[in-house]
Enzyme design. Structure first.
Site, mmCIF file in Angstrom:
data_model
loop_
_atom_site.group_PDB
_atom_site.id
_atom_site.type_symbol
_atom_site.label_atom_id
_atom_site.label_comp_id
_atom_site.label_asym_id
_atom_site.label_seq_id
_atom_site.Cartn_x
_atom_site.Cartn_y
_atom_site.Cartn_z
ATOM 1 N N ARG A 1 0.849 -1.188 0.000
ATOM 2 C CA ARG A 1 0.000 0.000 0.000
ATOM 3 C C ARG A 1 0.890 1.245 0.000
ATOM 4 O O ARG A 1 1.646 1.455 0.946
ATOM 5 C CB ARG A 1 -0.878 -0.021 1.241
ATOM 6 C CG ARG A 1 -1.906 1.073 1.305
ATOM 7 C CD ARG A 1 -2.709 1.003 2.594
ATOM 8 N NE ARG A 1 -3.354 -0.287 2.779
ATOM 9 C CZ ARG A 1 -3.626 -0.825 3.979
ATOM 10 N NH1 ARG A 1 -3.309 -0.177 5.091
ATOM 11 N NH2 ARG A 1 -4.217 -1.992 4.080
ATOM 12 N N HIS B 1 1.915 -2.881 5.494
ATOM 13 C CA HIS B 1 1.541 -2.825 4.076
ATOM 14 C C HIS B 1 2.500 -1.919 3.305
ATOM 15 O O HIS B 1 2.857 -2.216 2.169
ATOM 16 C CB HIS B 1 0.111 -2.298 3.912
ATOM 17 C CG HIS B 1 -0.941 -3.294 4.252
ATOM 18 N ND1 HIS B 1 -1.281 -4.333 3.412
ATOM 19 C CD2 HIS B 1 -1.745 -3.398 5.336
ATOM 20 C CE1 HIS B 1 -2.255 -5.035 3.965
ATOM 21 N NE2 HIS B 1 -2.553 -4.499 5.134
ATOM 22 N N ASP C 1 -3.877 -8.715 3.015
ATOM 23 C CA ASP C 1 -5.250 -8.859 3.507
ATOM 24 C C ASP C 1 -5.937 -9.850 2.584
ATOM 25 O O ASP C 1 -5.949 -9.648 1.358
ATOM 26 C CB ASP C 1 -5.986 -7.519 3.473
ATOM 27 C CG ASP C 1 -5.404 -6.485 4.423
ATOM 28 O OD1 ASP C 1 -4.699 -6.879 5.375
ATOM 29 O OD2 ASP C 1 -5.661 -5.289 4.222
ATOM 30 N N GLU D 1 -8.007 -7.815 13.118
ATOM 31 C CA GLU D 1 -8.550 -7.954 11.758
ATOM 32 C C GLU D 1 -8.328 -9.390 11.301
ATOM 33 O O GLU D 1 -7.179 -9.793 11.076
ATOM 34 C CB GLU D 1 -7.857 -6.999 10.782
ATOM 35 C CG GLU D 1 -8.030 -5.544 11.123
ATOM 36 C CD GLU D 1 -7.192 -4.617 10.262
ATOM 37 O OE1 GLU D 1 -7.428 -3.397 10.332
ATOM 38 O OE2 GLU D 1 -6.305 -5.092 9.516
ATOM 39 N N HIS E 1 -5.988 -9.803 8.091
ATOM 40 C CA HIS E 1 -4.642 -9.219 7.978
ATOM 41 C C HIS E 1 -3.563 -10.167 8.488
ATOM 42 O O HIS E 1 -3.618 -10.643 9.622
ATOM 43 C CB HIS E 1 -4.578 -7.907 8.767
ATOM 44 C CG HIS E 1 -3.221 -7.267 8.735
ATOM 45 N ND1 HIS E 1 -2.872 -6.309 7.816
ATOM 46 C CD2 HIS E 1 -2.121 -7.463 9.506
ATOM 47 C CE1 HIS E 1 -1.616 -5.938 8.028
ATOM 48 N NE2 HIS E 1 -1.149 -6.633 9.048
#
Length: 183
Positions: free
Chosen positions: A67, A94, A101, A158, A161
């Site tokens: 990301r 990320h 994910d 999460e 993740h």
């Protein structure tokens, strides 16, 4: 070190890169194009997870991987809660290319029940939440087992993740270092 593009046929996975669409917590695309990238060490461990899932008759369905910093800021601006979104001033796993994910799917691409959708930022998305159905609890445990056996660590808040151990020891990567613009 160049990142690895995660895509079929090299990686037998399903891609559903939500941040290239409006189907994410910001309500708008934050990537200009759907490109799934990982650090080479993460890509190696992902291949192991792909094989382990296939041995269970399942596929990996990927929502996000590397990301860029601008995308991290867009998420932080939408939800500045460090439980769910890493503060972009610190950086995230990320942004280092060592997080992914994902979920599990059948060979036909049907997603297994996990109790919530990806990016559901409520306590019900925690790995250990028991208010979800037994089937969803079992599926989360199956995903956790596959990913742990492949060398990934889970994030307790999460269910989707996973990251490499010692993720913070990897350098943050600016999207300019990745070649053509990601954003």
């Amino acid at each position: 070190m160049p990142f690895v593009t995660i895509a079929p046929p090299t990686f037998d996975v399903d891609l559903d890169l939500r941040y290239a669409t409006a189907d994410n917590l910001t309500g708008r695309p934050i990537f200009a194009r759907p490109l799934c990238l990982l650090h080479p060490q993460a890509a190696e461990r992902l291949q192991v997870a792909v094989r382990l899932a296939a041995a269970q008759g399942l596929r990996l369905h990927i929502f996000d991987a590397y990301r860029p910093p601008a995308a991290q800021w867009a998420l932080w601006n939408a939800l500045p809660d460090p439980t769910f979104i890493a503060d972009p001033r610190i950086g995230s796993s990320h942004g280092r290319g060592v997080a992914i994910d994902l979920t599990l799917a059948t060979p036909d691409g049907d997603l297994l029940e996990m109790g919530t959708d990806f990016d559901d930022m409520r306590p019900i998305a925690y790995h250990g939440d028991t208010s979800i159905s037994v089937t969803a609890q079992r599926n989360r445990a199956l995903l956790l087992g596959i990913m742990a056996a492949a060398g990934w660590q889970h994030y307790a808040f999460e269910w989707w993740h996973y990251q490499l151990p010692d993720a913070a020891s990897y350098p943050l990567v600016e999207d300019a270092a990745m070649g053509p613009a990601l954003m």
